[in-house]
Design an enzyme around this catalytic site. Structure first.
Site, PDB file in Angstrom:
ATOM      1  N   GLY A   1      -3.153  93.724  49.886  1.00 19.21           N
ATOM      2  CA  GLY A   1      -3.004  93.114  51.205  1.00 19.21           C
ATOM      3  C   GLY A   1      -4.242  92.431  51.721  1.00 19.21           C
ATOM      4  O   GLY A   1      -4.505  91.262  51.435  1.00 19.21           O
TER       5      GLY A   1
ATOM      6  N   ASN B   1      10.688  91.535  53.101  1.00 25.19           N
ATOM      7  CA  ASN B   1      10.342  92.565  54.074  1.00 25.19           C
ATOM      8  C   ASN B   1      11.183  92.333  55.328  1.00 25.19           C
ATOM      9  O   ASN B   1      11.199  91.228  55.874  1.00 25.19           O
ATOM     10  CB  ASN B   1       8.845  92.493  54.397  1.00 25.19           C
ATOM     11  CG  ASN B   1       8.395  93.587  55.350  1.00 25.19           C
ATOM     12  OD1 ASN B   1       8.565  93.481  56.559  1.00 25.19           O
ATOM     13  ND2 ASN B   1       7.801  94.631  54.801  1.00 25.19           N
TER      14      ASN B   1
ATOM     15  N   LYS C   1       9.519 101.346  53.703  1.00 25.08           N
ATOM     16  CA  LYS C   1       8.057 101.278  53.865  1.00 25.08           C
ATOM     17  C   LYS C   1       7.622 102.271  54.942  1.00 25.08           C
ATOM     18  O   LYS C   1       7.992 102.139  56.109  1.00 25.08           O
ATOM     19  CB  LYS C   1       7.617  99.861  54.234  1.00 25.08           C
ATOM     20  CG  LYS C   1       6.099  99.695  54.275  1.00 25.08           C
ATOM     21  CD  LYS C   1       5.708  98.240  54.419  1.00 25.08           C
ATOM     22  CE  LYS C   1       4.211  98.078  54.321  1.00 25.08           C
ATOM     23  NZ  LYS C   1       3.799  96.650  54.403  1.00 25.08           N
TER      24      LYS C   1
ATOM     25  N   ASN D   1      10.733  97.663  56.814  1.00 24.67           N
ATOM     26  CA  ASN D   1       9.544  98.072  57.562  1.00 24.67           C
ATOM     27  C   ASN D   1       9.959  98.936  58.750  1.00 24.67           C
ATOM     28  O   ASN D   1      10.398  98.432  59.774  1.00 24.67           O
ATOM     29  CB  ASN D   1       8.782  96.832  58.041  1.00 24.67           C
ATOM     30  CG  ASN D   1       7.557  97.192  58.865  1.00 24.67           C
ATOM     31  OD1 ASN D   1       7.222  98.363  59.028  1.00 24.67           O
ATOM     32  ND2 ASN D   1       6.884  96.187  59.395  1.00 24.67           N
TER      33      ASN D   1
ATOM     34  N   CYS E   1       8.338  99.515  62.824  1.00 28.73           N
ATOM     35  CA  CYS E   1       8.706  98.766  64.032  1.00 28.73           C
ATOM     36  C   CYS E   1       9.080  99.734  65.158  1.00 28.73           C
ATOM     37  O   CYS E   1       9.637 100.800  64.912  1.00 28.73           O
ATOM     38  CB  CYS E   1       9.913  97.873  63.757  1.00 28.73           C
ATOM     39  SG  CYS E   1       9.705  96.720  62.408  1.00 28.73           S
TER      40      CYS E   1
END
Length: 309
Positions: free
Chosen positions: A272, A107, A172, A134, A137
């Site tokens: 998760g 990731n 993602k 990801n 952010c």
């Protein structure tokens, strides 16, 4: 044919961007470290892949504490992607994971396009299989709005990362948008090899006794069973919109939850928050999916992917 023979005839293998996973069960970034802290509970060889914690070009300290709070049906966190940076990751975590017969998904996080590119370039010659980008952010050059909340930014960051990445990229997606299909389409047009969703929903908790915010950051990411219906709906919508594989996540605790996502169109799933209260959740889910397939006479997991239209 007895049960053992039936189990042997079950094919749980799935493929993401040319990478074959022995089964569709992964764990979600940020909930498993980079595998080592869970290895005493979970045989990592049994997972389809291990997804690492977010890795940035330099160490990130994360947000001030308190940064985790329990909520009804889940938890809310504002960890802030604390991580030791790419140098420590490549020296320490990749060699550990290479001991196991499982795929490695890294990731990647960053605050500017250049940050992401720096990390993916430095991972280019590393023995990792897939990169999960990801894009929740904050884009510091655009006033802190997350890359994933603007379709033009989604397409641009995807295109930029794809141009420099040696491994296939999974974008993602953030659920904190008006229309998730617009973001998915933008990622696909930018060259994404796969899409994963959903990341956490923005939420808030207030401590009524202290009359203050439960998190120092005020807001945080809501995860856990409470968000699963939203996640299943978004995964279904995206799977109907794009041609690339979808990895579904959001509140998965067991095989039944995972199968919902698979039937909705997910090729693979990530677990998760469940890892925090049940460290065996991933392997139990692998076993549960296999049992479901045996019970229902399904020999190939691909028969289930997107079976609900």
């Amino acid at each position: 044919m007895n049960t053992d023979q039936k189990q042997c005839n079950i094919n749980m293998e799935v493929e993401i961007a040319g990478v074959k996973l022995k089964n569709p069960v992964l764990e979600a970034s940020g909930t498993f470290g980079s595998g080592e802290e869970y290895s005493e509970f979970v045989d990592l060889n049994r997972l389809g892949a291990v997804v690492t914690k977010g890795v940035a070009s330099v160490p990130w300290p994360g947000n001030p504490t308190p940064r985790i709070a329990e909520t009804y049906g889940g938890m809310i966190n504002a960890i802030g992607l604390q991580n030791p940076g790419i140098d420590v990751f490549t020296a320490r975590d990749i060699p550990f994971l290479k001991q196991y017969d499982t795929k490695i998904v890294v990731n990647v996080c960053g605050k500017t396009t250049e940050d992401y590119i720096d990390v993916v370039e430095r991972l280019g010659d590393q023995p990792v299989d897939l990169l999960e980008i990801n894009i929740s952010c904050p884009n510091v050059k655009e006033g802190g709005i997350a890359f994933g909340q603007d379709p033009k930014a989604v397409e641009a960051i995807t295109k930029a990362v794809k141009a420099h990445a040696k491994q296939p990229i999974i974008m993602k997606l953030s659920p904190n948008v008006t229309d998730i299909t617009v973001m998915a389409r933008a990622a696909e047009e930018g060259g994404a090899d796969a899409i994963s969703l959903i990341n956490t929903l923005t939420g808030m908790k207030i401590d009524v006794n202290r009359r203050t915010f439960a998190l120092a950051n005020k807001t945080g990411g809501l995860s856990g069973p409470a968000i699963k219906p939203v996640a299943v709906r978004m995964v279904y919508q995206v799977a109907q919109t794009v041609k690339v594989p979808v990895i579904g996540m959001g509140g998965i605790c067991n095989a039944e939850d995972a199968l919902e996502f698979i039937l909705a169109g997910a090729t693979a799933v990530s677990i998760g928050t469940a890892n925090f209260h049940n460290p065996y959740a991933t392997v139990e889910t692998v076993d549960g999916i296999r049992d479901y397939m045996v019970k229902n006479g399904i020999q190939d997991i691909r028969e289930l992917i997107g079976a609900v239209r």
